[in-house]
Design a protein around this motif. Structure first.
Motif, PDB file in Angstrom:
ATOM      1  N   THR A 138       0.816  -1.225   0.000  1.00  0.00           N
ATOM      2  CA  THR A 138       0.000   0.000   0.000  1.00  0.00           C
ATOM      3  C   THR A 138       0.845   1.268   0.000  1.00  0.00           C
ATOM      4  O   THR A 138       0.320   2.369   0.160  1.00  0.00           O
ATOM      5  CB  THR A 138      -1.008   0.067   1.179  1.00  0.00           C
ATOM      6  N   THR A 173       0.023   2.802  -5.361  1.00  0.00           N
ATOM      7  CA  THR A 173      -1.300   2.347  -5.802  1.00  0.00           C
ATOM      8  C   THR A 173      -1.231   1.839  -7.236  1.00  0.00           C
ATOM      9  O   THR A 173      -0.405   2.303  -8.033  1.00  0.00           O
ATOM     10  CB  THR A 173      -2.329   3.495  -5.746  1.00  0.00           C
ATOM     11  N   SER A 208      -4.590  -0.081 -12.509  1.00  0.00           N
ATOM     12  CA  SER A 208      -5.789  -0.898 -12.718  1.00  0.00           C
ATOM     13  C   SER A 208      -5.562  -2.277 -12.113  1.00  0.00           C
ATOM     14  O   SER A 208      -4.425  -2.667 -11.829  1.00  0.00           O
ATOM     15  CB  SER A 208      -6.115  -1.016 -14.207  1.00  0.00           C
ATOM     16  N   LYS A 231      -6.894  -5.451  -9.207  1.00  0.00           N
ATOM     17  CA  LYS A 231      -7.284  -5.552  -7.804  1.00  0.00           C
ATOM     18  C   LYS A 231      -6.243  -6.349  -7.007  1.00  0.00           C
ATOM     19  O   LYS A 231      -5.619  -7.264  -7.530  1.00  0.00           O
ATOM     20  CB  LYS A 231      -8.658  -6.230  -7.671  1.00  0.00           C
ATOM     21  N   GLN A 257      -9.809  -8.816   1.535  1.00  0.00           N
ATOM     22  CA  GLN A 257     -10.120  -7.392   1.506  1.00  0.00           C
ATOM     23  C   GLN A 257      -9.445  -6.747   0.309  1.00  0.00           C
ATOM     24  O   GLN A 257      -8.235  -6.880   0.119  1.00  0.00           O
ATOM     25  CB  GLN A 257      -9.668  -6.712   2.794  1.00  0.00           C
ATOM     26  N   ASP A 258     -10.227  -6.043  -0.510  1.00  0.00           N
ATOM     27  CA  ASP A 258      -9.683  -5.362  -1.689  1.00  0.00           C
ATOM     28  C   ASP A 258      -9.019  -4.064  -1.239  1.00  0.00           C
ATOM     29  O   ASP A 258      -9.686  -3.057  -0.992  1.00  0.00           O
ATOM     30  CB  ASP A 258     -10.804  -5.074  -2.691  1.00  0.00           C
ATOM     31  N   THR A 292      -7.229  -2.060  -2.885  1.00  0.00           N
ATOM     32  CA  THR A 292      -7.229  -0.983  -3.883  1.00  0.00           C
ATOM     33  C   THR A 292      -8.408  -0.035  -3.676  1.00  0.00           C
ATOM     34  O   THR A 292      -8.445   1.051  -4.263  1.00  0.00           O
ATOM     35  CB  THR A 292      -7.267  -1.540  -5.317  1.00  0.00           C
ATOM     36  N   LYS A 293      -9.377  -0.416  -2.858  1.00  0.00           N
ATOM     37  CA  LYS A 293     -10.544   0.429  -2.595  1.00  0.00           C
ATOM     38  C   LYS A 293     -10.426   1.214  -1.289  1.00  0.00           C
ATOM     39  O   LYS A 293     -11.281   2.035  -0.980  1.00  0.00           O
ATOM     40  CB  LYS A 293     -11.812  -0.429  -2.554  1.00  0.00           C
ATOM     41  N   LYS A 311      -9.326   3.942   1.421  1.00  0.00           N
ATOM     42  CA  LYS A 311      -8.937   5.354   1.421  1.00  0.00           C
ATOM     43  C   LYS A 311      -7.840   5.573   2.452  1.00  0.00           C
ATOM     44  O   LYS A 311      -7.388   4.650   3.109  1.00  0.00           O
ATOM     45  CB  LYS A 311     -10.153   6.237   1.714  1.00  0.00           C
TER      46      LYS A 311
END
Length: 255
Positions: free
Chosen positions: A56, A59, A62, A64, A70-71, A73-74, A76
């Motif tokens: 992390t 980023t 494109s 996942k 747990q994804d 890439t989504k 925040k």
């Protein structure tokens, strides 16, 4: 074993429209719980970018990345920080220990940040120190320790929070051969005895031979994969060298 990491068709671009670099080119793979995976490839191949995306720190453009279903890439900003603290452990080439803290305090800091009760911190620090055989170093400052001792303290700091995944970036790069072997033996112990899941980027074939499986990255793609299986570490090491030979390179410019 269940998959802990599931990488699905990730791509990573840098630059702008007039000068675009594709660092990761449609990579997909999985890592099972309790697996020890090595990632190798020449400089500029995308292996560090791959590790940064999984950690992390960076980023994806494109695709996942699922860790523990747990994804990530989504997530925040606040969610990423929480995920990083609770799910990931890091081992860096340059140790990243705080010079003004003792080994004990460097390890305990990770627990303090995660708001672990003070009554439990001492037990957990001493337990992980025992596992890594650094009990005698706990009251020392980094300047008083050898490179190998500092790296095992860093390893303890990564493990003490019970992370789902430990990410190691060239963990033996700053160590002499004896210290490197001691660290790798410690990482192997963590994996085999305590079921720690480890992903490790390395240039070194000997270091990679401690892994269960190796993904070779070239030009942002996975171009080969080898699995240790029941092979001895020496046999696996030789297979790593064979892959380099088959690719028409040498260990200096591929590993």
């Amino acid at each position: 074993m269940n998959n802990l990491v599931d990488i699905q068709n990730i791509e990573k671009y840098y630059g702008n429209r007039s000068n675009v670099t594709k660092a990761i080119d449609n990579i997909s793979f999985t890592v099972k719980k309790g697996e020890f995976v090595g990632v190798m490839g020449p400089s500029g191949s995308g292996k560090t970018t791959l590790l940064n995306c999984i950690s992390t720190i960076d980023t994806v453009t494109s695709g996942k990345i699922f860790i523990n279903d747990q994804d990530i890439t989504k997530l925040k900003r606040n969610g990423l920080a929480k995920f990083r603290r609770e799910e990931l452990g890091f081992i860096f080439q340059d140790f990243n220990l705080l010079d003004t803290l003792t080994a004990y305090e460097n390890i305990a800091l990770a627990l303090t940040i995660n708001k672990v009760p003070a009554s439990k911190i001492d037990e957990r620090v001493k337990d992980v120190a025992s596992k890594l055989e650094i009990q005698n170093e706990l009251n020392k400052y980094p300047i008083q320790m050898s490179g190998g001792q500092k790296q095992r303290v860093a390893c303890a700091r990564a493990l003490v929070t019970n992370p789902s995944l430990i990410l190691a970036d060239e963990p033996t790069g700053a160590l002499d051969s004896k210290s490197a072997r001691m660290l790798l033996d410690s990482m192997e112990k963590l994996n085999q005895e305590f079921k720690a899941t480890i992903m490790m980027v390395t240039h070194d074939a000997f270091t990679a031979s401690y892994a269960h499986r190796i993904l070779f990255i070239k030009d942002g793609k996975i171009f080969n994969e080898i699995i240790r299986g029941t092979d001895s570490r020496k046999t696996f090491f030789n297979k790593i060298i064979e892959v380099v030979t088959l690719l028409g390179g040498d260990s200096g410019n591929v590993l």
